[in-house]
Design a protein around this motif. Structure first.
Motif, PDB file in Angstrom:
ATOM      1  N   GLU A   1      22.123  -8.284 -24.636  1.00 56.14           N
ATOM      2  CA  GLU A   1      20.592  -8.322 -24.452  1.00 56.14           C
ATOM      3  C   GLU A   1      19.982  -6.911 -23.908  1.00 56.14           C
ATOM      4  O   GLU A   1      20.727  -6.285 -23.313  1.00 56.14           O
TER       5      GLU A   1
ATOM      6  N   LYS B   1      16.369  -8.301 -15.819  1.00 55.41           N
ATOM      7  CA  LYS B   1      15.253  -9.119 -16.301  1.00 55.41           C
ATOM      8  C   LYS B   1      14.088  -8.374 -16.669  1.00 55.41           C
ATOM      9  O   LYS B   1      13.486  -7.474 -16.190  1.00 55.41           O
ATOM     10  N   VAL B   2      13.844  -8.435 -18.228  1.00 57.66           N
ATOM     11  CA  VAL B   2      12.873  -7.584 -18.689  1.00 57.66           C
ATOM     12  C   VAL B   2      11.887  -8.204 -19.740  1.00 57.66           C
ATOM     13  O   VAL B   2      12.328  -9.514 -19.953  1.00 57.66           O
ATOM     14  N   ARG B   3      10.647  -7.692 -19.773  1.00 58.27           N
ATOM     15  CA  ARG B   3       9.896  -8.381 -20.628  1.00 58.27           C
ATOM     16  C   ARG B   3       9.434  -7.721 -22.086  1.00 58.27           C
ATOM     17  O   ARG B   3       8.663  -8.139 -22.734  1.00 58.27           O
ATOM     18  N   LYS B   4       9.967  -6.632 -22.351  1.00 56.60           N
ATOM     19  CA  LYS B   4       9.936  -5.951 -23.758  1.00 56.60           C
ATOM     20  C   LYS B   4      11.306  -5.885 -24.375  1.00 56.60           C
ATOM     21  O   LYS B   4      12.337  -6.018 -23.847  1.00 56.60           O
ATOM     22  N   SER B   5      10.822  -5.857 -25.666  1.00 52.58           N
ATOM     23  CA  SER B   5      12.187  -5.599 -26.574  1.00 52.58           C
ATOM     24  C   SER B   5      12.531  -4.026 -26.807  1.00 52.58           C
ATOM     25  O   SER B   5      13.911  -4.057 -26.991  1.00 52.58           O
TER      26      SER B   5
ATOM     27  N   LYS C   1      14.918  -5.026 -12.518  1.00 53.36           N
ATOM     28  CA  LYS C   1      15.429  -6.227 -11.711  1.00 53.36           C
ATOM     29  C   LYS C   1      16.477  -7.001 -12.396  1.00 53.36           C
ATOM     30  O   LYS C   1      16.658  -7.377 -13.456  1.00 53.36           O
TER      31      LYS C   1
ATOM     32  N   ARG D   1      18.686  -9.970 -13.125  1.00 50.39           N
ATOM     33  CA  ARG D   1      18.620 -11.341 -13.448  1.00 50.39           C
ATOM     34  C   ARG D   1      19.518 -12.426 -12.617  1.00 50.39           C
ATOM     35  O   ARG D   1      20.636 -11.884 -12.541  1.00 50.39           O
TER      36      ARG D   1
END
Length: 123
Positions: free
Chosen positions: A28, A98-102, A118, A120
């Motif tokens: 991921e 932990k990421v919020r973008k692709s 950060k 996960r």
């Protein structure tokens, strides 16, 4: 002409199934990974280790690629690896972030502690 293209899709998928790797981990965006790859120099072969953070991923069946970024002596190095390539021996996931973008292209502009992601935690 369009009818022939629709009929070829299952045939192409059947042929590509022979060349896809089945034992790959779930990679991921944001993962820190280690890749073992066979390098051929002349008539000699050697195994090269490469590690870094996955900042991008393109999914298209057998042509699935990942972009790895790593800083070496304050210079950012990015490499694109074809996941199902026969040269790639092993892929090992070291850390998950932990990421919020692709796409993590914003890491290109940063250096040092600001490039940390950060970790996960599995809940």
């Amino acid at each position: 002409m369009l009818k022939h293209k629709k009929n070829l899709s299952p045939l192409i998928n059947l042929i590509e199934a022979n060349y896809t790797k089945k034992n790959l981990p779930l990679i991921e965006i944001g993962d820190s990974i280690k890749i073992k790859k066979v390098i051929q120099e002349g008539n000699k072969e050697r195994i090269q280790m490469s590690e870094g953070v996955v900042i991008g991923q393109n999914n298209s069946s057998i042509n699935k690629t990942i972009t790895i970024r790593k800083t070496i002596q304050n210079i950012g190095v990015e490499r694109i690896y074809l996941i199902h390539s026969p040269q790639i021996i092993n892929i090992e996931i070291i850390k998950k972030a932990k990421v919020r973008k692709s796409k993590l292209y914003y890491l290109r502009k940063r250096s040092g502690k600001s490039t940390r992601l950060k970790q996960r935690t599995n809940a």
